[in-house]
Design a protein around this motif. Structure first.
Motif, PDB file in Angstrom:
ATOM      1  N   TYR A   3       0.979  -1.186   0.362  1.00  0.00           N
ATOM      2  CA  TYR A   3       0.386   0.191   0.641  1.00  0.00           C
ATOM      3  C   TYR A   3       0.759   1.200  -0.037  1.00  0.00           C
ATOM      4  O   TYR A   3       0.434   1.939  -0.498  1.00  0.00           O
ATOM      5  N   ARG A   7       1.165   3.944  -2.615  1.00  0.00           N
ATOM      6  CA  ARG A   7       0.654   5.738  -2.479  1.00  0.00           C
ATOM      7  C   ARG A   7       1.419   6.225  -2.918  1.00  0.00           C
ATOM      8  O   ARG A   7       1.830   7.203  -3.189  1.00  0.00           O
ATOM      9  N   GLN A  53      -9.018  -1.341  -0.728  1.00  0.00           N
ATOM     10  CA  GLN A  53      -8.475   0.450  -1.385  1.00  0.00           C
ATOM     11  C   GLN A  53      -8.077   0.116  -3.507  1.00  0.00           C
ATOM     12  O   GLN A  53      -8.342   0.559  -4.036  1.00  0.00           O
ATOM     13  N   ARG A  56      -9.937  -2.324  -5.608  1.00  0.00           N
ATOM     14  CA  ARG A  56     -10.669  -0.849  -6.415  1.00  0.00           C
ATOM     15  C   ARG A  56      -9.851  -0.320  -7.449  1.00  0.00           C
ATOM     16  O   ARG A  56     -10.718  -0.080  -8.714  1.00  0.00           O
ATOM     17  N   GLU A  57      -8.443  -0.250  -7.275  1.00  0.00           N
ATOM     18  CA  GLU A  57      -8.099   0.473  -8.272  1.00  0.00           C
ATOM     19  C   GLU A  57      -7.183   0.105  -9.038  1.00  0.00           C
ATOM     20  O   GLU A  57      -7.235   0.125 -10.363  1.00  0.00           O
ATOM     21  N   GLU A 114     -16.036  -3.444   6.564  1.00  0.00           N
ATOM     22  CA  GLU A 114     -15.033  -2.220   5.412  1.00  0.00           C
ATOM     23  C   GLU A 114     -15.696  -3.604   4.729  1.00  0.00           C
ATOM     24  O   GLU A 114     -15.934  -3.384   3.279  1.00  0.00           O
ATOM     25  N   LEU A 304      -7.954   4.225   7.449  1.00  0.00           N
ATOM     26  CA  LEU A 304      -8.316   3.795   6.086  1.00  0.00           C
ATOM     27  C   LEU A 304      -9.521   4.172   5.467  1.00  0.00           C
ATOM     28  O   LEU A 304     -10.072   3.739   5.819  1.00  0.00           O
ATOM     29  N   ARG A 305      -9.738   5.280   4.391  1.00  0.00           N
ATOM     30  CA  ARG A 305     -11.274   4.948   4.577  1.00  0.00           C
ATOM     31  C   ARG A 305     -11.092   5.832   2.929  1.00  0.00           C
ATOM     32  O   ARG A 305     -10.797   6.668   2.783  1.00  0.00           O
TER      33      ARG A 305
END
Length: 305
Positions: A3, A7, A53, A56-57, A114, A304-305
């Motif tokens: 992650y 990022r 997250q 989804r990407e 989540e 994380l949202r």
């Protein structure tokens, strides 16, 4: 690590770092679930929100399947009692299963909600609400907080009775109202359940009331003033309560003034060593000031949202 690398690669327009992050992400799906912990700090509950997250990407059947396996593991590992569901995350402790975000029920509930939002599997929401029932069964009305069982030798009464004496409560992201506030804020955001909003308001009020130097004599994200101020920033956003953004800014200003006087940042080790660490030290403090600059550009790492 995947992650963080992804990022960093995105923000810095660094294709090599982004590629390495995605390679790590592919490797994650082959990890041995039997070696995985349960809580936010070192287990499935910390991994699930980050992996959702990223999936989804970068959609991936293997990654989606791994997220489901992690959520299923949390459900299967729950200790089920009359109080509700909880998780044994710290072995050897002679105390009830912990409340709170870092090692306790709140962080696991957050991950399960989540997972429910991601998969629409009702079993995850059901498990989360059983966890909320367990955690709330220990809520201390006088302190408006949840106990930190690491700090007390009081046994969980066998038949759901009360305490012989008042519980000892922490008030930090890791244990106590601030981290629990984050779980309820995000839970309300995902479910719009009114009880979660009410619990969030209570926990945020307790956090706001315990966010002074006399009460939290360090500035770390984990168990210090910047971590508590992060909670206030999230509450200001999710509940649209501007006074909490103002209080977070005031905490930031107080930290700067203290640094100008002492030329030191009080880290989570409670000494003069200027620890570079993120959760306990300077990196996290620096990120908190980026958050104050623009909380929408710089998202919270504590939730994380």
């Amino acid at each position: 690590m995947a992650y963080a690398a992804i990022r960093a690669g995105q923000w810095l327009h660094d294709e090599k770092t982004l590629w390495e992050g995605r390679q790590l992400l592919e490797h994650v799906t082959s990890l041995d679930l039997h070696l995985t912990g349960l809580d936010v700090v070192d287990g499935a509950a910390g991994a699930i929100p980050a992996l959702i997250q990223l999936e989804r990407e970068y959609p991936s059947p293997a990654l989606r399947s791994f997220i489901v396996q992690l959520a299923d593991q949390l459900v299967s590992k729950a200790d089920r009692s009359a109080r509700g569901w909880s998780w044994n995350t710290i072995t050897g402790g002679d105390h009830p299963n912990l409340t709170g975000f870092a090692h306790g029920v709140a962080g696991i509930v957050n991950a399960l909600l989540e997972a429910y939002a991601f998969t629409q599997n009702p079993a995850y929401q059901e498990a989360a609400f059983h966890g909320l029932r367990y955690e709330n069964s220990f809520f201390d009305q006088q302190q408006q907080n949840w106990p930190d069982f690491r700090l007390t030798g009081i046994q969980d009464p066998a038949n759901g009775g009360g305490y012989a004496a008042g519980p000892t409560c922490s008030c930090a992201w890791c244990h106590g109202a601030p981290g629990i506030a984050l779980s309820r804020l995000r839970g309300y955001e995902l479910t719009l359940h009114p009880a979660l909003k009410a619990e969030a308001v209570t926990a945020v009020k307790t956090t706001a009331a315990h966010s002074t130097w006399d009460q939290q004599q360090n500035f770390s994200l984990c168990h210090g003033l910047s971590g508590n101020a992060e909670v206030l920033l999230e509450a200001a956003d999710i509940l649209a309560l501007a006074q909490y953004q103002q209080q977070a800014a005031a905490i930031g200003q107080a930290g700067q003034e203290r640094y100008r006087t002492t030329e030191l940042w009080a880290t989570g080790l409670y000494n003069a060593y200027q620890l570079p660490d993120f959760m306990l030290g300077l990196a996290g403090i620096g990120y908190f000031y980026l958050r104050l600059t623009n909380p929408h550009v710089y998202p919270s790492v504590l939730l994380l949202r």
